[in-house]
Design a protein around this motif. Sequence first.
Motif, mmCIF file in Angstrom:
data_model
loop_
_atom_site.group_PDB
_atom_site.id
_atom_site.type_symbol
_atom_site.label_atom_id
_atom_site.label_comp_id
_atom_site.label_asym_id
_atom_site.label_seq_id
_atom_site.Cartn_x
_atom_site.Cartn_y
_atom_site.Cartn_z
ATOM 1 N N PHE A 330 10.518 53.123 -15.983
ATOM 2 C CA PHE A 330 9.340 52.610 -15.288
ATOM 3 C C PHE A 330 9.740 51.686 -14.139
ATOM 4 O O PHE A 330 9.215 51.788 -13.023
ATOM 5 N N THR A 370 7.131 59.157 -17.856
ATOM 6 C CA THR A 370 7.404 57.802 -17.379
ATOM 7 C C THR A 370 7.801 57.815 -15.916
ATOM 8 O O THR A 370 7.366 56.965 -15.121
ATOM 9 N N LEU A 373 4.860 58.032 -13.566
ATOM 10 C CA LEU A 373 4.174 56.787 -13.239
ATOM 11 C C LEU A 373 4.629 56.222 -11.900
ATOM 12 O O LEU A 373 3.843 55.605 -11.173
ATOM 13 N N THR A 377 2.703 54.174 -8.636
ATOM 14 C CA THR A 377 2.844 52.739 -8.883
ATOM 15 C C THR A 377 3.487 52.065 -7.677
ATOM 16 O O THR A 377 4.506 52.540 -7.175
ATOM 17 N N ASP A 410 -2.303 56.640 -17.865
ATOM 18 C CA ASP A 410 -0.979 57.221 -18.106
ATOM 19 C C ASP A 410 -0.194 56.431 -19.145
ATOM 20 O O ASP A 410 0.549 57.004 -19.943
ATOM 21 N N VAL A 411 -0.318 55.104 -19.120
ATOM 22 C CA VAL A 411 0.377 54.276 -20.115
ATOM 23 C C VAL A 411 -0.146 54.594 -21.521
ATOM 24 O O VAL A 411 0.628 54.727 -22.474
ATOM 25 N N LEU A 414 1.274 57.888 -22.571
ATOM 26 C CA LEU A 414 2.679 57.752 -22.953
ATOM 27 C C LEU A 414 2.794 57.207 -24.372
ATOM 28 O O LEU A 414 3.603 57.706 -25.170
#
Length: 429
Positions: A330, A370, A373, A377, A410-411, A414
């Motif tokens: 991340f 991951t 993301l 981000t 998305d978190v 995951l």
Amino acid sequence: MSPEIVGAIGLIVMILLVVLRVPVALAMLGVGLVGFGAVTAPSGAVQMLKDLPVDVLAKYDFSAIPLFILMGVFATHSGMAGKLFEATRTIFGGVRGSLGIAGIGSSGIFASISGSSLATASTMTKVALPQMEKYGYQPGFACGILAAGGTLGIMIPPSIALLVYAILTQQSVGDMFIAGFLPGMLGMVMYSITVMIMVRWKPHLAQRGESTSWKAKLIALTGLIPFSFIFIVIIAGIFFGLFTPTEGAAVGAFVSWAYAFAKGMRMKGLKQSLIETLALSAVVFFMLLGAEALGYFISVSRLSYTLASWIGTLAVSPMVVLICILIMYFLLGLFMDALAMLVITIPVVYPIIVALGFDPVWFGIIAVLTVELGLITPPMGMNIFVIKAMAPHIKLSDMFRGVAPFIVSDVIRLVILVAFPAISLVLLA
């Protein structure tokens, strides 16, 4: 110095080169060659430089990459995206946030053909953003929807990222594609739910779309036929063993070309598509060449094996180590390109994952998620910057605010996939 120390220094130097804006592929290749020569002998590095390009370019598995890219380019130039968005807009007509859901749905379906998140984000922005602004969507929120929808291309098969992971780890490409299907679909559903929650929580973000009759919705389903046909042919063919992933890529490219030809593509369009495919393929192959060189260096330095042995002696559970690796992904994703991140880290991380007893296919799915993301981000957010280039009138800060709810989504996805590996592996049983 011991080989392990040389390996650690090499990784630090490579990261510094990337920070200094040296192309990732060149940084990996340079560090790999110099490091390999330092650990073995200078003559060994020279020999590797002679043999490695031929070894990489001659690998049969790698031939699927330009074919999948070609399939996506044909899909982009054939007008598929416009027809797809209109079809999904009609199907979801009358639902509050329907254009947003249509943007997510059409991005997910288009991503399954293009295999590229950036290509999906750029194509769907051209098609959908004007319509969303026309119907009163807050511009930043609209861009956040399309940026998030574009990330689905890294997971829904056929995916270039999953293909590269399979090649680097010597996993079955077919297994990776099949394992990515349900997590990809889960992402599409969760993004759509996120749109619905946001437009109810903050009604000013979007207006209700035009209502459509059930007859119109049924007719609109025909717009999904080209995509469904190509997707089913590729995935079903691989799943039932009718052809290999490379042969499936060739079949998909041919069907996409046939559709583009039927829609008016002729020699000029074909030439443009081939040139674009060659340019994109060259970038990917150069990165794979650098990754192979770096992988040889890490292997002879025994750095990854030493790390795996050291982690095995730690008084922590394997899950803690996995979470630390995902946090590393991340953080790297905040500054690095997704594909580059995979090819740099897999040679080091993969032996650790195997030593800890985790399923390599499942790890590939959560690692790619991951990495995904990082596409939305800040400060890197490649999908956001692609959309910004196509919509310069919208503030970058508004775009990042608009995509924030999808990062949260998305978190959560995951966490679900880490807690329930069966979601990724059930289709392989």
